[in-house]
Design a protein around this motif. Structure first.
Motif, PDB file in Angstrom:
ATOM      1  N   LEU A 565     -87.453 -83.824 -25.731  1.00  0.00           N
ATOM      2  CA  LEU A 565     -88.262 -82.643 -25.441  1.00  0.00           C
ATOM      3  C   LEU A 565     -88.547 -82.594 -23.949  1.00  0.00           C
ATOM      4  O   LEU A 565     -88.870 -83.611 -23.328  1.00  0.00           O
ATOM      5  CB  LEU A 565     -89.577 -82.697 -26.232  1.00  0.00           C
ATOM      6  CG  LEU A 565     -90.552 -81.538 -26.088  1.00  0.00           C
ATOM      7  CD1 LEU A 565     -89.942 -80.239 -26.595  1.00  0.00           C
ATOM      8  CD2 LEU A 565     -91.850 -81.846 -26.829  1.00  0.00           C
ATOM      9  N   SER A 566     -88.421 -81.403 -23.362  1.00  0.00           N
ATOM     10  CA  SER A 566     -88.653 -81.256 -21.927  1.00  0.00           C
ATOM     11  C   SER A 566     -90.138 -81.305 -21.617  1.00  0.00           C
ATOM     12  O   SER A 566     -90.987 -81.165 -22.504  1.00  0.00           O
ATOM     13  CB  SER A 566     -88.056 -79.934 -21.432  1.00  0.00           C
ATOM     14  OG  SER A 566     -88.722 -78.841 -22.034  1.00  0.00           O
ATOM     15  N   SER A 567     -90.473 -81.451 -20.346  1.00  0.00           N
ATOM     16  CA  SER A 567     -91.866 -81.591 -19.925  1.00  0.00           C
ATOM     17  C   SER A 567     -92.680 -80.327 -20.170  1.00  0.00           C
ATOM     18  O   SER A 567     -93.885 -80.402 -20.396  1.00  0.00           O
ATOM     19  CB  SER A 567     -91.931 -81.969 -18.444  1.00  0.00           C
ATOM     20  OG  SER A 567     -91.262 -80.982 -17.668  1.00  0.00           O
ATOM     21  N   ASN A 568     -92.030 -79.154 -20.139  1.00  0.00           N
ATOM     22  CA  ASN A 568     -92.761 -77.908 -20.402  1.00  0.00           C
ATOM     23  C   ASN A 568     -92.776 -77.546 -21.887  1.00  0.00           C
ATOM     24  O   ASN A 568     -93.251 -76.473 -22.268  1.00  0.00           O
ATOM     25  CB  ASN A 568     -92.177 -76.754 -19.584  1.00  0.00           C
ATOM     26  CG  ASN A 568     -90.727 -76.457 -19.943  1.00  0.00           C
ATOM     27  OD1 ASN A 568     -90.159 -77.043 -20.874  1.00  0.00           O
ATOM     28  ND2 ASN A 568     -90.106 -75.568 -19.193  1.00  0.00           N
ATOM     29  N   LEU A 569     -92.246 -78.439 -22.725  1.00  0.00           N
ATOM     30  CA  LEU A 569     -92.243 -78.274 -24.192  1.00  0.00           C
ATOM     31  C   LEU A 569     -91.446 -77.068 -24.661  1.00  0.00           C
ATOM     32  O   LEU A 569     -91.666 -76.549 -25.744  1.00  0.00           O
ATOM     33  CB  LEU A 569     -93.680 -78.176 -24.729  1.00  0.00           C
ATOM     34  CG  LEU A 569     -94.656 -79.268 -24.312  1.00  0.00           C
ATOM     35  CD1 LEU A 569     -96.001 -79.079 -25.003  1.00  0.00           C
ATOM     36  CD2 LEU A 569     -94.107 -80.640 -24.627  1.00  0.00           C
ATOM     37  N   ARG A 570     -90.485 -76.608 -23.854  1.00  0.00           N
ATOM     38  CA  ARG A 570     -89.696 -75.428 -24.222  1.00  0.00           C
ATOM     39  C   ARG A 570     -88.243 -75.763 -24.564  1.00  0.00           C
ATOM     40  O   ARG A 570     -87.584 -74.997 -25.256  1.00  0.00           O
ATOM     41  CB  ARG A 570     -89.715 -74.404 -23.088  1.00  0.00           C
ATOM     42  CG  ARG A 570     -91.061 -73.719 -22.915  1.00  0.00           C
ATOM     43  CD  ARG A 570     -90.957 -72.610 -21.886  1.00  0.00           C
ATOM     44  NE  ARG A 570     -92.193 -71.842 -21.786  1.00  0.00           N
ATOM     45  CZ  ARG A 570     -92.340 -70.771 -21.035  1.00  0.00           C
ATOM     46  NH1 ARG A 570     -91.304 -70.341 -20.302  1.00  0.00           N
ATOM     47  NH2 ARG A 570     -93.484 -70.128 -20.989  1.00  0.00           N
ATOM     48  N   HIS A 571     -87.736 -76.856 -24.054  1.00  0.00           N
ATOM     49  CA  HIS A 571     -86.332 -77.212 -24.286  1.00  0.00           C
ATOM     50  C   HIS A 571     -86.246 -78.443 -25.173  1.00  0.00           C
ATOM     51  O   HIS A 571     -86.953 -79.422 -24.963  1.00  0.00           O
ATOM     52  CB  HIS A 571     -85.610 -77.492 -22.959  1.00  0.00           C
ATOM     53  CG  HIS A 571     -85.494 -76.285 -22.080  1.00  0.00           C
ATOM     54  ND1 HIS A 571     -86.536 -75.827 -21.323  1.00  0.00           N
ATOM     55  CD2 HIS A 571     -84.456 -75.441 -21.865  1.00  0.00           C
ATOM     56  CE1 HIS A 571     -86.156 -74.746 -20.646  1.00  0.00           C
ATOM     57  NE2 HIS A 571     -84.894 -74.492 -20.964  1.00  0.00           N
ATOM     58  N   VAL A 572     -85.358 -78.360 -26.157  1.00  0.00           N
ATOM     59  CA  VAL A 572     -85.159 -79.457 -27.104  1.00  0.00           C
ATOM     60  C   VAL A 572     -83.669 -79.775 -27.192  1.00  0.00           C
ATOM     61  O   VAL A 572     -82.843 -78.858 -27.268  1.00  0.00           O
ATOM     62  CB  VAL A 572     -85.690 -79.083 -28.510  1.00  0.00           C
ATOM     63  CG1 VAL A 572     -85.418 -80.210 -29.492  1.00  0.00           C
ATOM     64  CG2 VAL A 572     -87.175 -78.770 -28.468  1.00  0.00           C
TER      65      VAL A 572
END
Length: 633
Positions: A565-572
């Protein structure tokens, strides 16, 4: 069926911890921890519970580890399982009774109150001195109605309205009667059965007394359920009596109204015996008495409809309780002191409402179920309390549910692991704390630090400080750890790495010359220089996460997948970890499994994978972006 005990452990901001059997029944309330709970792990042998909390201080909050002795659950596991299953049945049946009563309330219709409201309005508007009961008695005996009563019947109630009211009462009462017989009574009897079995368990004091099972409290619960069953039977009798009374009353009134309107009356309706007249007269005498005190309470003078008072949760006592004057058994019990106080007879109070008796029953049963949770909770003792480190600013801004520390339970070796990082003191290291589930045991390598070699593919240990920092790490299985690393020497877009390494090889091959001596009066980060450090070279177990600012990882060793999971919680990105490259066949499989992202992002991700020469886990689902602001936290 499956007789294994499943537990749900919950921790809150106030430091309290609760353990629920099968996710429903609370078997322990623990107050031996302090601070806001960040993580929990109950050992598979139920001997200990590890808790990570954030304890507030005057300056920066501190991350603290607690280990609690829950050996009572382990020693009495068969008894706890049996008790929990029984309590779960009881909790389920209480919910079943609640839903049954809700369905009964929904089956009762407001139209049934129409007779009460019409008669109340008649009392307020009539000019005669005679009572409503006298008006209807005259109609019954002489067949003539006063002008006021005739207006009430023909203009307000009407023949059509009377038929509709009669049909509504018959339909509603029949539905409620079926619900009482099929659900309320059967559910109450099943609840009584389980409580009696539970009482038998409680009398086996050697096994169940240490768990807080109290036979006296259960006996009170059995008595409360018995009273509820009696009240449900009373409701059945009221429904049966009301259906007969209303049917006879409406039949007589329907014929009388037809005669008033000079309509044809069918011969079969016109026949009325002396017994029928007596029956209607008794109904009028009992139900058509004006009650001024009732008007002050409910705004009506009459309570002709007697079933609704059982279903409305408004009063603790019935407006019109059943008449017990002619009941010889009831009078005999009231006059006998020995029978009145006998535990073999359930107490019966005709004045109390059904909802009131139900609330009493629920309160007594809840109190009965609560005691074991208090006793087991008090048996839990704090064995270890270790202050690990100060919470860094980056940790404070991260979502609490997915940040380190991470707890893991190793069933085979009966150990509990805690993975954490101390970013302010040593950002390049992962720390692993190991604790035996049996608090009487000790373990070597209780605390260790892991650092990554600068050359990922090298087998030679470097003396330089590591250029990798750990962002997140989880156990993939009992012997393997999956981590997200940041390469501080690379540019953004190529600086995140998904890596895996074996923990078992470190524990076997690299034994420290001297065990770490932990001074529990100090925080661990103040002693970090003395912690044994192992250097790991990942060889081919890594992969660069291009074009993604990876921050968190979740893994499942049984399904052999890792989710980044990315740091901005948008990319998985989801990776299948144990798949070798199969060329074109693998690419076709990847295309068929891609379930997220639009086509343009998909093509770009596939191109990035083709250009990537690193070996390691196979990516099967590429990064997807969600634009909802709710995901940003």
């Amino acid at each position: 069926g499956d007789v294994r005990l499943n537990t749900l452990v919950l921790g809150g901001d106030s430091g309290s911890v609760e353990i629920y059997a099968y996710g429903m029944y609370k078997i322990a309330t623990i107050t031996e921890v302090f601070g806001s709970c960040l993580g929990l792990c109950l050992s598979s042998d139920l001997k200990s519970l590890s808790v990570i909390t954030e304890v507030s201080t005057e300056s920066t909050p501190e991350i603290t580890y607690f280990q609690l002795d829950t050996s009572l659950l382990s020693v009495y596991l068969p008894e706890v399982t049996q008790m929990a299953r029984k309590f779960t049945h009881i909790s389920t049946l209480l919910q079943y009774l609640k839903l049954s009563l809700t369905c009964m309330c929904e089956a009762w219709e407001e139209i049934l109150m129409q007779m009460d409201s019409r008669l109340t309005k008649f009392v307020q508007e009539k000019n005669t001195s005679s009572s409503v009961q006298d008006e209807f008695m005259q109609l019954l005996l002489w067949g003539k109605a006063s002008p006021e009563l005739q207006v009430l019947l023909m203009n307000q109630l009407t023949v059509k309205g009377l038929k509709k009211l009669g049909q509504s009462i018959e339909s509603s009462y029949s539905s409620i009667q079926k619900l009482v017989i099929s659900h309320l009574q059967s559910g109450s009897e099943a609840l009584l059965y389980h409580l009696i079995e539970l009482k038998g368990m409680a009398l086996w004091k050697q096994k169940y007394e240490p768990l807080g099972l109290d036979a006296k409290g259960i006996e009170e619960a059995i008595t409360a359920v018995g009273s509820f069953i009696l009240k449900a039977n009373e409701l059945l009798q009221v429904i049966d009596s009301s259906m007969k009374n209303f049917k006879a009353f409406f039949r007589w009134l329907y014929v009388a109204m037809l005669r008033m309107s000079e309509d044809h009356v069918l011969p079969e309706l016109n026949k009325m015996t002396q017994k029928d007249i007596t029956f209607v007269a008794d109904f009028l005498s009992e139900h058509f008495n004006e009650a001024p005190d009732l008007y002050n309470r409910k705004g009506k003078y009459f309570n002709v409809e007697r079933v609704g008072q059982y279903l409305k949760d408004e009063d603790d006592y019935l407006l019109s309780p059943p008449n017990t004057e002619g009941n010889q058994w009831f009078n005999f019990l009231q006059s006998s002191t020995h029978l009145k106080e006998s535990p073999l007879l359930f107490p019966y109070n005709p004045q109390q409402s059904l909802h009131f008796v139900k609330r009493q029953m629920e309160g007594i049963i809840d109190q009965c179920l609560q005691k074991p949770a208090d006793i087991i909770g008090k048996s839990v003792q704090q064995v270890v309390s270790l202050t690990l480190y100060k919470a860094s600013k980056s940790e404070e801004s991260s979502p609490r549910l997915i940040k380190l520390p991470f707890l893991w339970n190793d069933k085979s070796s009966r150990l509990q692991y805690i993975i954490f990082t101390m970013l302010e003191d040593s950002p390049s290291k992962i720390y692993i704390l190991r604790r035996p589930t049996d608090v009487s045991r000790s373990v070597s390598n209780g605390i260790m630090a892991i650092e990554f070699g600068n050359n990922l593919n090298s087998v030679n240990e470097s003396t330089e400080e590591s250029m990798f920092s750990c962002l997140d790490a989880h156990f993939y299985d009992d012997e393997t750890i999956t981590a997200v690393l940041k390469d501080n020497s690379e540019v953004e877009g190529k600086d995140r790495i998904l890596a895996q390494f074996s923990l078992s090889s470190l524990l076997v091959s690299e034994k420290p010359e001297k065990e770490f001596s932990w001074d529990t009066s100090k925080r661990l980060d103040e002693q970090s220089a003395n912690i044994p450090t192992h250097t790991v070279f990942l060889e081919n177990q890594w992969r660069v996460l291009e074009n993604m600012k990876a921050q968190h990882v979740a893994v499942n060793g049984i399904r052999k997948v890792s989710c980044v999971l990315s740091s901005n919680l948008r990319h998985v990105r989801v990776f299948e970890m144990d798949v070798e490259d199969d060329g074109e066949e693998e690419e076709e499989e990847e295309d068929s499994r891609n379930v997220t992202g639009d086509q343009e992002e998909l093509n770009q991700s596939l191109d990035n994978q083709d250009n990537n020469t690193c070996s390691g886990p196979n990516e099967i689902v590429h990064d997807s972006e969600e634009n909802e602001s709710s995901l940003d936290s």
